[in-house]
Design an enzyme around this catalytic site. Structure first.
Site, PDB file in Angstrom:
ATOM      1  N   CYS A   2     -18.224 -52.520 -30.914  1.00  0.00           N
ATOM      2  CA  CYS A   2     -18.901 -52.094 -32.053  1.00  0.00           C
ATOM      3  C   CYS A   2     -20.228 -51.566 -31.268  1.00  0.00           C
ATOM      4  O   CYS A   2     -20.610 -51.861 -30.317  1.00  0.00           O
ATOM      5  CB  CYS A   2     -19.228 -53.108 -32.996  1.00  0.00           C
ATOM      6  SG  CYS A   2     -17.814 -54.120 -33.706  1.00  0.00           S
ATOM      7  N   ARG A  27     -17.579 -46.292 -29.576  1.00  0.00           N
ATOM      8  CA  ARG A  27     -17.339 -47.775 -29.292  1.00  0.00           C
ATOM      9  C   ARG A  27     -16.508 -48.221 -30.539  1.00  0.00           C
ATOM     10  O   ARG A  27     -16.044 -49.619 -30.108  1.00  0.00           O
ATOM     11  CB  ARG A  27     -18.735 -48.380 -29.350  1.00  0.00           C
ATOM     12  CG  ARG A  27     -19.550 -47.901 -28.034  1.00  0.00           C
ATOM     13  CD  ARG A  27     -21.112 -48.562 -28.317  1.00  0.00           C
ATOM     14  NE  ARG A  27     -21.030 -49.981 -28.007  1.00  0.00           N
ATOM     15  CZ  ARG A  27     -21.145 -50.822 -26.944  1.00  0.00           C
ATOM     16  NH1 ARG A  27     -21.430 -50.062 -25.901  1.00  0.00           N
ATOM     17  NH2 ARG A  27     -21.090 -52.330 -26.885  1.00  0.00           N
ATOM     18  N   TRP A  74     -15.330 -51.892 -34.805  1.00  0.00           N
ATOM     19  CA  TRP A  74     -13.718 -51.735 -34.284  1.00  0.00           C
ATOM     20  C   TRP A  74     -13.443 -53.189 -34.634  1.00  0.00           C
ATOM     21  O   TRP A  74     -13.879 -54.244 -34.175  1.00  0.00           O
ATOM     22  CB  TRP A  74     -14.022 -51.972 -32.806  1.00  0.00           C
ATOM     23  CG  TRP A  74     -12.501 -51.576 -32.289  1.00  0.00           C
ATOM     24  CD1 TRP A  74     -12.007 -50.625 -31.968  1.00  0.00           C
ATOM     25  CD2 TRP A  74     -11.890 -52.675 -31.426  1.00  0.00           C
ATOM     26  NE1 TRP A  74     -10.636 -50.579 -31.401  1.00  0.00           N
ATOM     27  CE2 TRP A  74     -10.692 -52.101 -31.055  1.00  0.00           C
ATOM     28  CE3 TRP A  74     -12.152 -54.039 -31.353  1.00  0.00           C
ATOM     29  CZ2 TRP A  74      -9.635 -52.855 -30.429  1.00  0.00           C
ATOM     30  CZ3 TRP A  74     -10.992 -54.750 -30.798  1.00  0.00           C
ATOM     31  CH2 TRP A  74     -10.104 -54.212 -30.629  1.00  0.00           C
ATOM     32  N   ASN A 100     -21.980 -57.486 -32.886  1.00  0.00           N
ATOM     33  CA  ASN A 100     -20.707 -57.067 -32.025  1.00  0.00           C
ATOM     34  C   ASN A 100     -20.493 -58.295 -31.418  1.00  0.00           C
ATOM     35  O   ASN A 100     -21.215 -58.964 -30.612  1.00  0.00           O
ATOM     36  CB  ASN A 100     -21.326 -56.138 -31.008  1.00  0.00           C
ATOM     37  CG  ASN A 100     -20.473 -55.510 -29.903  1.00  0.00           C
ATOM     38  OD1 ASN A 100     -19.225 -55.686 -30.146  1.00  0.00           O
ATOM     39  ND2 ASN A 100     -20.840 -55.174 -28.712  1.00  0.00           N
ATOM     40  N   GLY A 101     -19.111 -58.562 -31.340  1.00  0.00           N
ATOM     41  CA  GLY A 101     -18.454 -59.712 -30.493  1.00  0.00           C
ATOM     42  C   GLY A 101     -17.630 -60.655 -31.718  1.00  0.00           C
ATOM     43  O   GLY A 101     -17.163 -60.044 -32.812  1.00  0.00           O
ATOM     44  N   GLU A 486      -2.462 -43.700 -13.748  1.00  0.00           N
ATOM     45  CA  GLU A 486      -3.623 -42.974 -14.235  1.00  0.00           C
ATOM     46  C   GLU A 486      -2.947 -41.942 -15.330  1.00  0.00           C
ATOM     47  O   GLU A 486      -3.403 -41.598 -16.525  1.00  0.00           O
ATOM     48  CB  GLU A 486      -4.672 -42.493 -13.529  1.00  0.00           C
ATOM     49  CG  GLU A 486      -5.693 -41.825 -13.984  1.00  0.00           C
ATOM     50  CD  GLU A 486      -6.692 -42.671 -15.229  1.00  0.00           C
ATOM     51  OE1 GLU A 486      -6.302 -43.755 -15.506  1.00  0.00           O
ATOM     52  OE2 GLU A 486      -7.534 -41.993 -15.754  1.00  0.00           O
ATOM     53  N   LYS A 490      -3.467 -41.637 -19.318  1.00  0.00           N
ATOM     54  CA  LYS A 490      -4.108 -40.612 -20.166  1.00  0.00           C
ATOM     55  C   LYS A 490      -3.193 -40.120 -21.139  1.00  0.00           C
ATOM     56  O   LYS A 490      -3.814 -39.875 -22.339  1.00  0.00           O
ATOM     57  CB  LYS A 490      -4.669 -39.541 -18.950  1.00  0.00           C
ATOM     58  CG  LYS A 490      -5.778 -39.728 -18.154  1.00  0.00           C
ATOM     59  CD  LYS A 490      -7.024 -39.769 -18.721  1.00  0.00           C
ATOM     60  CE  LYS A 490      -7.225 -41.122 -19.209  1.00  0.00           C
ATOM     61  NZ  LYS A 490      -7.835 -42.071 -18.237  1.00  0.00           N
ATOM     62  N   GLU A 493      -2.488 -42.535 -24.044  1.00  0.00           N
ATOM     63  CA  GLU A 493      -3.676 -43.195 -24.834  1.00  0.00           C
ATOM     64  C   GLU A 493      -4.092 -42.012 -25.858  1.00  0.00           C
ATOM     65  O   GLU A 493      -4.762 -42.321 -26.776  1.00  0.00           O
ATOM     66  CB  GLU A 493      -4.960 -43.806 -24.283  1.00  0.00           C
ATOM     67  CG  GLU A 493      -5.574 -42.932 -23.205  1.00  0.00           C
ATOM     68  CD  GLU A 493      -6.776 -43.563 -22.434  1.00  0.00           C
ATOM     69  OE1 GLU A 493      -7.205 -44.675 -22.903  1.00  0.00           O
ATOM     70  OE2 GLU A 493      -6.997 -43.243 -21.537  1.00  0.00           O
ATOM     71  N   HIS A 509      15.737 -48.403  -8.268  1.00  0.00           N
ATOM     72  CA  HIS A 509      16.088 -49.763  -8.767  1.00  0.00           C
ATOM     73  C   HIS A 509      16.219 -49.882 -10.295  1.00  0.00           C
ATOM     74  O   HIS A 509      16.051 -51.093 -10.861  1.00  0.00           O
ATOM     75  CB  HIS A 509      15.039 -50.733  -8.072  1.00  0.00           C
ATOM     76  CG  HIS A 509      14.935 -50.714  -6.539  1.00  0.00           C
ATOM     77  ND1 HIS A 509      15.946 -51.060  -6.064  1.00  0.00           N
ATOM     78  CD2 HIS A 509      14.153 -50.072  -5.747  1.00  0.00           C
ATOM     79  CE1 HIS A 509      15.662 -50.918  -4.451  1.00  0.00           C
ATOM     80  NE2 HIS A 509      14.600 -50.060  -4.588  1.00  0.00           N
ATOM     81  N   LYS A 608     -14.277 -47.712 -26.529  1.00  0.00           N
ATOM     82  CA  LYS A 608     -14.613 -47.132 -25.161  1.00  0.00           C
ATOM     83  C   LYS A 608     -15.123 -48.405 -24.328  1.00  0.00           C
ATOM     84  O   LYS A 608     -14.356 -48.426 -23.393  1.00  0.00           O
ATOM     85  CB  LYS A 608     -15.763 -46.270 -25.345  1.00  0.00           C
ATOM     86  CG  LYS A 608     -16.232 -45.818 -23.901  1.00  0.00           C
ATOM     87  CD  LYS A 608     -15.436 -44.721 -23.246  1.00  0.00           C
ATOM     88  CE  LYS A 608     -15.742 -44.212 -22.157  1.00  0.00           C
ATOM     89  NZ  LYS A 608     -14.906 -43.478 -21.418  1.00  0.00           N
TER      90      LYS A 608
HETATM   91  C1  AGP Z   1      -9.633 -45.292 -19.947  1.00  0.00           C
HETATM   92  O1  AGP Z   1      -8.899 -44.197 -20.414  1.00  0.00           O
HETATM   93  C2  AGP Z   1      -9.291 -46.467 -20.941  1.00  0.00           C
HETATM   94  N1  AGP Z   1      -9.825 -45.927 -22.138  1.00  0.00           N
HETATM   95  C3  AGP Z   1      -9.595 -47.792 -20.303  1.00  0.00           C
HETATM   96  O2  AGP Z   1      -8.532 -48.196 -19.793  1.00  0.00           O
HETATM   97  C4  AGP Z   1     -10.740 -48.238 -19.464  1.00  0.00           C
HETATM   98  O3  AGP Z   1     -10.432 -47.578 -18.213  1.00  0.00           O
HETATM   99  C5  AGP Z   1     -10.838 -49.843 -19.627  1.00  0.00           C
HETATM  100  O4  AGP Z   1     -10.802 -50.377 -20.867  1.00  0.00           O
HETATM  101  C6  AGP Z   1     -11.864 -50.331 -18.657  1.00  0.00           C
HETATM  102  O5  AGP Z   1     -12.928 -49.734 -19.036  1.00  0.00           O
HETATM  103  P1  AGP Z   1     -14.313 -50.077 -18.032  1.00  0.00           P
HETATM  104  O6  AGP Z   1     -14.355 -49.051 -16.913  1.00  0.00           O
HETATM  105  O7  AGP Z   1     -15.605 -49.747 -19.096  1.00  0.00           O
HETATM  106  O8  AGP Z   1     -14.401 -51.543 -17.510  1.00  0.00           O
END
Ligand code: AGP
Length: 613
Positions: A2, A27, A74, A100-101, A486, A490, A493, A509, A608
């Site tokens: 959050c 966040r 969140w 937050n937590g 990656e 992208k 997500e 396989h 994030k």
């Molecule tokens: C990236 O596009 C993601 N949203 C996610 O996988 C992110 O890379 C992951 O949560 C790790 O975050 P950090 O680099 O802040 O540790």
């Protein structure tokens, strides 16, 4: 996960908090709220949904005052509704909290409070905190004591910010464990609190980062920091060099698009001050890597989550190839649960944009207990992953707001390349000519990235032809295999298209059974040592009627002939090729999501910084 903002001073707290929350919305964005001290009372405005809903509510029912706190949520406990949104107010209305937590023992605490007659208004774990605060405030008559007493009872990791209408000259902010940072921004006759720097950068660059189990008492005039045992801590403010403008969207439609385009600058900054092109050497003093240490090390474990873990996979190829040190890549959420073999000859290298990811921090702690040397590559200055480490590389990506990571992926790729050269040099396993050539290649990086960005319009055309696909398969090999992962991440997500990635050699396989005209195959096939293998993979996909999108090097006529679409990238030394092959995939995902009309910067269900397990 959050976002938290607090303000105390002579200005109206409301716009300052709302503006700060806007910078932290990445966040968490399922509900938001503010609480402001007004004429002896605490006024709360909160609503489900994005911050714009809260702004509309505040416009309808204005509130102003010199002290306040705010929150973007969140959800972990309780669905995202106005009732569950923070801030939460105590039964008497005197105490208010944002959090937050996760209160891991909240059921237990809730039972105890219920037995004492407390009536709960929400389904959140956070509400237990405000009732505890009120209980200890009514016993002691001191909010400071109430904070210290209540926080001691919480299990789990937390950032907690609170105030009391009977002590309207103070805001209390505390941190326990790794649930995300708490930063105090120091102003003139006013002070700020936030869970992350961008929220307060516009007002001040002098900040204090709270350590775990510390609490700050913030007044207009100053800040006092104590441990949760009550002993005072001397304050050492840090100065943040980030440019506040870097945290704005500017001319771009989305932060993600802006951040993709910032890669020329972030990669230039990544090299600055670390690469000595004359000497052909890399220098990273903050890593504290001595010759003795590096010669002693017999294994490096790279650990991270999500995008950062794909950077780690590239790092393994680079470090093993250049420095000849065996490397393992561990997904951080798995690391501590399998009793990994770690000792004082192991380096654990954690990679994290936020420096707050709970699993990554837990992996660092586990490795520390087992005697490893801890290094990190981190973007967020002063974050826990930076402070927990024996040495670190500070990513020069600048603030990354879009939930989908872009520039904070390419920066560590270059950091890892530089690290590999540095380690090889310290171990004496690289000859001067090779070292100088590898270092000289670094000079090319920003321009190569720029050349990829210049081709955005071509990638956008390919995006238009793929925007309605339901699935996609991403394939890569060798150093570009992680780029398949990656690229697929992208896409999924931000566009919600199902995308899977495989090392291309695994196709036969099983996954090859998926290929037909409805399954686009994105093949990452630059001219690297695995090029021929990738071409034969493309041939196999075409033979089964697949639509192939190839990422290929300029002038590659075989790729042009075979593939349905080509995302061209400039000729690049192969060890740096992931930096260029990923950029068209970032742009592709961005445009597909944007053509589908989706919220690119704040995709559903994500946040994030993942500060919970
Ligand atoms: C990236 O596009 C993601 N949203 C996610 O996988 C992110 O890379 C992951 O949560 C790790 O975050 P950090 O680099 O802040 O540790």
């Amino acid at each position: 996960m959050c976002g938290i903002v607090g303000y105390i001073g002579d200005q109206n707290a409301t716009p300052i908090i709302l503006d700060g929350l806007k910078k932290l919305e990445y966040r968490g964005y399922d509900s938001a709220g503010i609480a402001v001290y007004t004429d002896g009372n605490i006024e709360v405005r909160r609503d489900a949904g994005k911050l714009s809903r809260l702004e509309a509510l505040v416009a309808e029912q204005p509130v102003s005052g010199p002290l306040g706190i705010g929150h973007t949520r969140w959800a972990t406990h309780g669905v995202p509704t106005a009732r569950n949104a923070h801030p939460h107010v105590s039964s008497t209305g005197k105490v208010v909290v944002v959090h937050n937590g996760i209160v891991e023992n909240f059921l237990e605490l809730r039972e105890e409070l219920l037995a004492e007659g407390v009536v709960f208004q929400s389904e959140t774990d956070t509400e237990t905190i405000v009732h505890l605060l009120e209980k200890y405030y009514s016993i002691s008559g001191s909010m400071e004591t109430a904070m210290l007493e209540s926080l001691k009872l919480l299990k789990g990791a937390h950032g907690v910010v609170a105030f009391c209408s009977e002590e309207p000259d103070k805001i209390f902010a505390a941190r326990i464990g790794n649930a995300g940072g708490v930063v105090i921004g120091l102003g003139q006759g006013e002070n700020f609190i936030a869970s992350d720097i961008p929220a307060i950068l516009e007002h001040t660059r002098r900040v204090i980062f709270l350590e775990s189990r510390q609490m700050a008492v913030v007044t207009r005039k100053g800040v006092k920091v104590k441990t949760l045992d009550g002993s005072e801590v001397s304050i050492k403010p840090s100065v943040i060099s980030w440019d506040p403008v870097a945290a704005e969207k500017g001319e771009y439609r989305h932060f993600m698009q802006k951040e993709i385009h910032e890669q020329v600058r972030s990669l230039t900054d990544t090299l600055a001050g670390r690469v000595d092109f004359e000497e052909g050497r890399v220098r990273i003093p903050q890593l504290n890597a001595t010759e003795e240490l590096v010669r002693r090390v017999d294994k490096i474990i790279l650990t991270a989550c999500g995008t950062a873990s794909y950077a780690a996979m590239v790092g393994k190829v680079l470090i093993e190839k250049i420095a000849r040190i065996p490397c393992e890549v561990d997904i951080a959420s798995e690391f501590r649960y399998r009793d990994p073999i770690v000792n004082d000859r192991t380096v654990l290298l954690a990679i994290s944009q936020s420096g707050e990811t709970a699993d990554t921090l837990a992996a660092m702690e586990e490795a520390r207990q087992k005697g490893a040397v801890i290094w990190s590559i981190v973007n967020a200055i002063g974050s826990q992953a930076m402070r927990l480490a024996d040495g670190y590389i500070s990513m020069q990506a600048g603030p990354e707001i879009g939930v989908a990571s872009t520039k904070a992926f390419t920066a560590p790729l270059v950091d890892l390349y530089m690290l590999a050269i540095l380690l090889a040099d310290l171990r004496g396993v690289i000859d001067e000519k090779t070292r100088r050539r590898l270092v000289a290649d670094l000079r090319l990086v920003p321009d190569l990235a720029g050349s990829c960005l210049d081709r955005e319009a071509d990638v956008e055309r390919v995006a238009a032809s793929l925007k309605d696909t339901r699935d996609a398969l991403y394939l890569g090999r060798g150093i570009n295999m992680p780029i398949a992962y990656e690229g697929a991440l992208k896409l999924k997500e931000i566009s919600y298209i199902h995308a899977e990635a495989y090392p291309a050699g695994e196709m036969k396989h099983g996954p090859i059974a998926l290929i037909d005209k409805d399954m686009p195959v994105v093949a990452i096939a630059p001219r690297d040592p695995w090029y021929e293998k990738m071409i034969s993979q493309i041939e196999q996909a075409k033979a089964r009627g697949g639509i192939v999108v190839a990422v290929a090097t300029d002038g590659d006529s075989r790729a042009a002939e075979l593939a349905d679409h080509v995302l061209w990238v400039p000729e690049t030394p192969w060890m740096l090729s992931p930096v260029v092959t990923v950029i068209p995939l970032q742009i592709l995902a961005y445009h597909i999501a944007s053509l589908r009309g989706l919220d690119v910067d704040q995709p559903r269900n994500l946040a994030k910084s993942v500060t919970v397990e």
